[in-house]
Design a protein around this motif. Structure first.
Motif, PDB file in Angstrom:
ATOM      1  N   LYS A 165      29.521 -35.999 -15.409  1.00 42.41           N
ATOM      2  CA  LYS A 165      28.594 -34.910 -14.765  1.00 42.41           C
ATOM      3  C   LYS A 165      28.890 -33.439 -15.253  1.00 42.41           C
ATOM      4  O   LYS A 165      27.766 -32.609 -15.399  1.00 42.41           O
ATOM      5  CB  LYS A 165      28.766 -34.903 -13.296  1.00 42.41           C
ATOM      6  CG  LYS A 165      28.197 -36.117 -12.774  1.00 42.41           C
ATOM      7  CD  LYS A 165      28.618 -36.232 -11.153  1.00 42.41           C
ATOM      8  CE  LYS A 165      28.035 -35.191 -10.183  1.00 42.41           C
ATOM      9  NZ  LYS A 165      28.685 -35.254  -8.799  1.00 42.41           N
ATOM     10  N   VAL A 215      26.819 -32.272 -18.603  1.00 38.89           N
ATOM     11  CA  VAL A 215      25.274 -31.960 -18.167  1.00 38.89           C
ATOM     12  C   VAL A 215      25.156 -30.191 -18.424  1.00 38.89           C
ATOM     13  O   VAL A 215      25.687 -29.576 -17.633  1.00 38.89           O
ATOM     14  CB  VAL A 215      24.612 -32.511 -16.973  1.00 38.89           C
ATOM     15  CG1 VAL A 215      23.469 -31.933 -16.764  1.00 38.89           C
ATOM     16  CG2 VAL A 215      24.938 -33.680 -16.824  1.00 38.89           C
ATOM     17  N   GLN A 216      24.349 -30.002 -19.432  1.00 41.11           N
ATOM     18  CA  GLN A 216      23.943 -28.439 -19.493  1.00 41.11           C
ATOM     19  C   GLN A 216      22.395 -28.209 -19.091  1.00 41.11           C
ATOM     20  O   GLN A 216      22.113 -27.067 -18.619  1.00 41.11           O
ATOM     21  CB  GLN A 216      24.176 -28.062 -20.849  1.00 41.11           C
ATOM     22  CG  GLN A 216      25.646 -28.195 -21.290  1.00 41.11           C
ATOM     23  CD  GLN A 216      26.623 -27.224 -20.428  1.00 41.11           C
ATOM     24  OE1 GLN A 216      26.270 -26.080 -20.056  1.00 41.11           O
ATOM     25  NE2 GLN A 216      27.976 -27.448 -20.395  1.00 41.11           N
ATOM     26  N   ASN A 217      21.798 -29.079 -19.522  1.00 44.65           N
ATOM     27  CA  ASN A 217      20.184 -29.197 -19.291  1.00 44.65           C
ATOM     28  C   ASN A 217      19.890 -30.083 -18.014  1.00 44.65           C
ATOM     29  O   ASN A 217      19.881 -31.214 -18.154  1.00 44.65           O
ATOM     30  CB  ASN A 217      19.487 -29.510 -20.318  1.00 44.65           C
ATOM     31  CG  ASN A 217      17.948 -29.356 -19.901  1.00 44.65           C
ATOM     32  OD1 ASN A 217      17.391 -28.782 -19.025  1.00 44.65           O
ATOM     33  ND2 ASN A 217      17.251 -29.541 -21.127  1.00 44.65           N
ATOM     34  N   ARG A 218      19.753 -29.644 -16.846  1.00 43.57           N
ATOM     35  CA  ARG A 218      19.726 -30.495 -15.461  1.00 43.57           C
ATOM     36  C   ARG A 218      18.288 -31.350 -15.546  1.00 43.57           C
ATOM     37  O   ARG A 218      17.974 -32.179 -14.846  1.00 43.57           O
ATOM     38  CB  ARG A 218      19.532 -29.686 -14.345  1.00 43.57           C
ATOM     39  CG  ARG A 218      21.258 -29.319 -13.994  1.00 43.57           C
ATOM     40  CD  ARG A 218      21.232 -28.460 -12.863  1.00 43.57           C
ATOM     41  NE  ARG A 218      22.560 -27.956 -12.393  1.00 43.57           N
ATOM     42  CZ  ARG A 218      23.475 -28.528 -12.073  1.00 43.57           C
ATOM     43  NH1 ARG A 218      23.381 -29.495 -11.719  1.00 43.57           N
ATOM     44  NH2 ARG A 218      24.671 -28.032 -11.747  1.00 43.57           N
ATOM     45  N   THR A 219      17.264 -30.826 -16.545  1.00 45.18           N
ATOM     46  CA  THR A 219      16.170 -31.691 -16.494  1.00 45.18           C
ATOM     47  C   THR A 219      16.460 -33.030 -17.438  1.00 45.18           C
ATOM     48  O   THR A 219      15.417 -33.871 -17.466  1.00 45.18           O
ATOM     49  CB  THR A 219      15.174 -30.761 -16.802  1.00 45.18           C
ATOM     50  OG1 THR A 219      15.409 -30.309 -18.486  1.00 45.18           O
ATOM     51  CG2 THR A 219      14.814 -29.312 -16.226  1.00 45.18           C
ATOM     52  N   ARG A 220      17.376 -32.713 -18.242  1.00 42.71           N
ATOM     53  CA  ARG A 220      17.712 -34.141 -19.120  1.00 42.71           C
ATOM     54  C   ARG A 220      19.081 -34.533 -19.080  1.00 42.71           C
ATOM     55  O   ARG A 220      19.950 -34.098 -20.092  1.00 42.71           O
ATOM     56  CB  ARG A 220      17.227 -33.693 -20.656  1.00 42.71           C
ATOM     57  CG  ARG A 220      15.903 -33.322 -20.848  1.00 42.71           C
ATOM     58  CD  ARG A 220      15.005 -34.648 -20.772  1.00 42.71           C
ATOM     59  NE  ARG A 220      13.545 -34.354 -21.095  1.00 42.71           N
ATOM     60  CZ  ARG A 220      12.669 -33.893 -20.445  1.00 42.71           C
ATOM     61  NH1 ARG A 220      12.847 -33.526 -19.039  1.00 42.71           N
ATOM     62  NH2 ARG A 220      11.400 -33.663 -20.897  1.00 42.71           N
ATOM     63  N   PRO A 221      19.525 -34.593 -17.963  1.00 45.37           N
ATOM     64  CA  PRO A 221      20.960 -35.096 -17.813  1.00 45.37           C
ATOM     65  C   PRO A 221      21.431 -36.226 -18.542  1.00 45.37           C
ATOM     66  O   PRO A 221      22.687 -36.194 -19.070  1.00 45.37           O
ATOM     67  CB  PRO A 221      21.084 -35.350 -16.163  1.00 45.37           C
ATOM     68  CG  PRO A 221      19.703 -35.894 -15.841  1.00 45.37           C
ATOM     69  CD  PRO A 221      18.938 -35.038 -16.766  1.00 45.37           C
ATOM     70  N   GLU A 222      20.725 -37.390 -18.707  1.00 44.29           N
ATOM     71  CA  GLU A 222      21.152 -38.568 -19.483  1.00 44.29           C
ATOM     72  C   GLU A 222      21.281 -38.250 -20.895  1.00 44.29           C
ATOM     73  O   GLU A 222      22.302 -38.384 -21.593  1.00 44.29           O
ATOM     74  CB  GLU A 222      20.064 -39.611 -19.597  1.00 44.29           C
ATOM     75  CG  GLU A 222      19.750 -40.300 -18.144  1.00 44.29           C
ATOM     76  CD  GLU A 222      18.784 -39.444 -17.158  1.00 44.29           C
ATOM     77  OE1 GLU A 222      18.392 -38.357 -17.866  1.00 44.29           O
ATOM     78  OE2 GLU A 222      18.368 -39.855 -16.386  1.00 44.29           O
ATOM     79  N   CYS A 261      22.199 -35.205 -22.011  1.00 47.03           N
ATOM     80  CA  CYS A 261      23.311 -34.315 -22.383  1.00 47.03           C
ATOM     81  C   CYS A 261      24.412 -35.047 -22.229  1.00 47.03           C
ATOM     82  O   CYS A 261      25.561 -34.826 -23.288  1.00 47.03           O
ATOM     83  CB  CYS A 261      23.263 -33.149 -21.142  1.00 47.03           C
ATOM     84  SG  CYS A 261      22.079 -32.052 -21.122  1.00 47.03           S
TER      85      CYS A 261
END
Length: 519
Positions: free
Chosen positions: A206, A209-216, A218
């Motif tokens: 977790k 994750v830098q971009n919360r719209t594309r967590p997978e 990242c």
């Protein structure tokens, strides 16, 4: 793992009356009335409020504050658990935000210490028995022969809890505790199957994750990049691996056990004892005097002995023994922290300014024991010593280094073991001032928690064993021993509960608590 968390939430929620987790209420009291038990605890209805008489499980406001203050003052070793202080709300006398591993540490060791000064003895012992059970069931080594006895004990423990807790406390999670021993018998030790390592690694993922719209995406990119760097470092020289701090002082990979414990020195120890008995024939039978003389003169004697052997051809003196006999460098570096075998040790001054406690040590040594000062027949046996690290020395023997701790050891007058097996120490009673040094490889890390029952005393708790033990000797688990330090005496005796219940005569044992009012 989840069974322990739910049981812990039920106990903490009921004792501290946490909304949403409290198993006590009007419905629970009506259940007691319908069952025809503890009719003195039935709700009393008023014009505006309903009064609930205090039960065996209820704590007064002062007791709640005492339990929370006990948790608030606990300092545990680094990596043992989260900061317990951050989980305590002194204003509301509650524990908030408990994670699954926090409940694990509470049920293993911390909860029995926090409730030592509250509740009546039967109810307190019943909860302590349940904590002892979880401590035994989660051990790294399990004795198969004791599983049947453990299964019988947990049934008795749940029956004892039924005497002092409302019926609503016993949901399906409490019932599943009975089947944990059978699960160990079929599947092996619990630590092979719990989810704590995976939950820790999920936190690492977790963090990618830098971009919360594309967590997978990242997580995938960061994971591949870290694996690639890790692979490249294996083919490069003078490059440290990812995630390993370089500022820590690392312990030697195979530290020597010291001058008096290596196999190379053992023959010289025997020769020196023979030399002392020959030089002082009048003291041949005085074992303590011979041991003290050996400790004070062995190093100097070994230096001359090795030097004389080096002058001969084919002397057989190894390089390590030659450097040991020559002695260390007189310029000794001091450290505030030291990492040995994955365990971090701090000096007491370092712990005083930190939220963790890494300065407690325990040493099991073979020593002379006497009944009194006039005893002329000492016995050589193992004895445990508890201490606090004051200084960390790193002795330099040119080809290798040996870390040693200078500790303040607790005197025997400040050491007590109570009826439950808890070891209590008085940290103000310091003894053994003429022999304060110990090899870092010989001690085990422990930590001290203030005893809420006896002011000025501390309860000794040990770090769980981080090394995996071999399971041998049996088709299922192996013929090995359960190690539950500091609970050395197992579960409390069931006869104690029968005697206490007989003395109470079925009366309400919580008459001193405040009444509970419900609008």
């Amino acid at each position: 793992m989840h069974i322990k968390k739910n049981v812990c939430d039920s106990i903490i929620g009921t004792l501290l009356e946490i909304p949403g987790k409290n198993k006590d209420g009007i419905a629970a009291r009506l259940d007691l009335l319908n069952m025809g038990v503890k009719t003195d605890l039935q709700p009393e209805y008023g014009e505006r409020r309903t009064r609930l008489p205090p039960g065996p499980w209820n704590l007064s406001r002062a007791e709640k504050r005492e339990v929370c203050n006990s948790f608030y003052g606990m300092k545990v070793p680094e990596g043992y658990s989260s900061n317990i202080k951050n989980l305590v709300s002194l204003q509301d006398s509650r524990l908030l935000g408990l994670k699954s591993h926090d409940c694990h540490t509470l049920m293993q060791q911390l909860l029995p210490v926090a409730i030592r000064s509250v509740l009546e003895k039967p109810a307190r012992y019943a909860i302590t028995r349940l904590c002892f059970f979880f401590n035994a069931i989660c051990a790294k080594t399990v004795d198969v022969c004791k599983l049947d006895k453990l299964e019988e004990d947990v049934v008795v423990t749940l029956c004892l809890l039924e005497k002092y807790f409302p019926p609503s406390f016993f949901d399906i999670m409490v019932h599943l505790v009975v089947h944990l021993v059978r699960e160990v018998r079929l599947c092996g030790p619990v630590y092979f199957r719990w989810m704590y390592p995976f939950k820790r690694y999920m936190k690492v993922l977790k963090g990618y994750v830098q971009n919360r719209t594309r967590p997978e995406g990242c997580i995938a990119e960061r994971y591949i990049a870290e694996e690639a760097i890790e692979f490249c470092t294996q083919h490069l020289s003078d490059v440290s691996t990812v995630g390993v701090p370089s500022s820590q002082k690392m312990g030697v990979s195979k530290p020597l056990s010291g001058c008096t414990n290596t196999e190379e020195v053992l023959p010289y120890i025997e020769q020196h004892m023979i030399h002392i008995k020959t030089a002082y024939p009048k003291f041949r039978k005085r074992t303590k005097w011979l041991q003290d003389k050996h400790n004070s003169t062995f190093i100097q004697w070994l230096r001359f002995k090795v030097q004389s052997e080096l002058e001969e051809d084919n002397n057989g003196v190894s390089e390590n023994l030659r450097w040991l006999a020559a002695g260390p460098n007189m310029a000794v570096p001091l450290y505030r922290s030291y990492l040995i075998k994955g365990i971090k040790f701090n000096i007491k001054a370092q712990d005083d300014v930190r939220t963790t406690q890494n300065s407690g040590v325990y040493l099991l040594a073979q020593t002379m024991q006497v009944a009194s000062a006039k005893d002329k027949n000492p016995i050589l046996s193992n004895m445990g010593f508890y201490g606090v690290i004051q200084e960390i020395w790193d002795l330099d023997y040119q080809n290798f280094t040996i870390p040693v701790f200078r500790c303040d050891w607790i005197d025997s007058s400040g050491l007590v073991v109570d009826e439950l097996g808890f070891t209590l120490v008085d940290l103000s009673k310091i003894g053994h001032r003429n022999d304060q040094f110990v090899l870092a490889s010989q001690v085990k890390q422990i930590f001290f928690v203030d005893d809420p029952m006896h002011r000025g005393w501390s309860v000794v708790l040990s770090m769980p064993n981080r090394e995996y033990n071999d399971v041998i000797g049996d088709e299922v688990l192996g013929d090995v021993i359960i190690e539950c330090e500091p609970f050395t005496r197992g579960m409390p005796n069931v006869d104690t509960f029968d005697e206490l219940v007989g003395e109470l005569g079925g009366q309400n044992i919580r008459d001193g608590c405040e009444d509970i009012w419900i609008e």
